[in-house]
Design an enzyme around this catalytic site. Structure first.
Site, PDB file in Angstrom:
ATOM      1  N   CYS A  91    -136.147   8.637  33.300  1.00  0.00           N
ATOM      2  CA  CYS A  91    -135.102   7.689  33.695  1.00  0.00           C
ATOM      3  C   CYS A  91    -135.022   6.629  32.606  1.00  0.00           C
ATOM      4  O   CYS A  91    -135.959   5.844  32.428  1.00  0.00           O
ATOM      5  CB  CYS A  91    -135.417   7.063  35.041  1.00  0.00           C
ATOM      6  SG  CYS A  91    -134.225   5.813  35.549  1.00  0.00           S
ATOM      7  N   CYS A 231    -127.025   4.724  34.465  1.00  0.00           N
ATOM      8  CA  CYS A 231    -127.956   5.829  34.236  1.00  0.00           C
ATOM      9  C   CYS A 231    -128.231   5.874  32.742  1.00  0.00           C
ATOM     10  O   CYS A 231    -127.330   6.146  31.937  1.00  0.00           O
ATOM     11  CB  CYS A 231    -127.368   7.149  34.722  1.00  0.00           C
ATOM     12  SG  CYS A 231    -128.402   8.594  34.342  1.00  0.00           S
TER      13      CYS A 231
END
Length: 302
Positions: A91, A231
């Site tokens: 991530c 993101c």
């Protein structure tokens, strides 16, 4: 949620975000906690829990079997879980928040830091805070983008369909260029992808529009989390896809290329280098810290 000894009481946690991609942070330096999927989902619940797009467990690499092989390269392992409790390989926003926590906790210094993830070791550079106390931006070496194909991938929302580029940043992304970000719909459910079976473990889907020269904006549906405000790996995948669409490949030109990527929660700068490395720069802040109530903790057993 259980520990190797007694059930912890008043388990410490923090809350942080990177361009509004927010995370519950659970310090577990010695790897004593066993946080199961139900516990993660409960902690990330925005009504009954703390709320977050995911959970970051902070553990020494040597203390976790998933990262023990990387302990000679990175002291700390980011055990990342999606908000539904599923495991995530990487991530990009999370690793920035993870690094910010390490600095604020006195476990690392500003400058260069290696962080272990399930997608490998990521190098992070944490800038010094500004004179007014504004936290310095964090730059992450996101590794190399891979464009594994195949051709002919499509993304669909309702009756609309678009061609998509398959970009892997340690996790899979399908990037589609659209006329309007509204065409992505509400993104409550995962957009359909074809051909069937091309993403057997699910995929992050990005919808992208142009804002100007080397400047794009995106919305994203993250597998296991739904639509998120940002993101990091997705922004990198979008920048690489935009460069290829624009006929730019640093491996061919020998020159780095930078794209500005606007996400719902802010702005990220993505640079791809001739050797294939992709760097992402953006803010990361810790906004709260506290302890879980014992009753809530007891209900979190995974």
């Amino acid at each position: 949620m259980t520990a190797s000894s007694a059930q912890p009481v008043g388990l410490p946690f923090l809350k942080g975000h990177g361009t509004q991609n927010d995370f519950v942070i659970v310090p577990d330096p010695d790897g004593r906690l066993d946080i199961g999927p139900r516990a993660v989902a409960a902690l990330c619940d925005r009504r009954a829990g703390i709320g977050g797009d995911g959970l970051l467990r902070v553990v020494r690499s040597a203390a976790d079997p998933a990262a023990a092989g990387l302990a000679d390269r990175a002291e700390w392992f980011m055990d990342y879980r999606n908000s539904d409790g599923s495991i995530g390989e990487m991530c990009g926003n999370g690793v920035r928040v993870f690094a910010r926590y390490l600095v604020e906790a006195g476990l690392a210094e500003p400058g260069e830091l290696a962080v272990a993830t399930r997608a490998g070791v990521r190098t992070v550079r944490i800038a010094e805070d500004a004179e007014d106390g504004t936290p310095g931006e964090v730059t992450v070496d996101m590794g190399r983008a891979v464009l594994p194909g195949p051709d002919g991938i499509e993304v669909a929302v309702g009756e609309r369909r678009w061609p998509a580029l398959n970009v892997n940043m340690g996790n899979p992304h399908a990037v589609a260029f659209v006329e309007s970000l509204d065409h992505a719909g509400d993104l409550l459910a995962a957009p359909a992808t074809s051909p069937e079976g091309v993403y057997p473990e699910g995929v992050n889907v990005e919808f992208v529009v142009d804002r100007g020269p080397r400047h794009v904006a995106m919305r994203v549906h993250e597998r296991g989390s739904g639509e998120t405000r940002s993101c990091g790996t997705g922004a990198c995948a979008v920048a690489v896809a935009a460069a290829r669409r624009d006929g730019v490949d640093p491996a061919v030109t020998g020159e780095a290329v930078t794209y500005t990527v606007d996400v719902l929660g802010g702005r990220l700068m993505i640079t791809e280098y001739p050797d294939g490395r992709v760097e992402k720069t953006g803010p990361a802040v810790i906004v709260a810290r506290g302890e879980l109530e014992p009753g809530l903790t007891a209900a979190q057993e995974g």
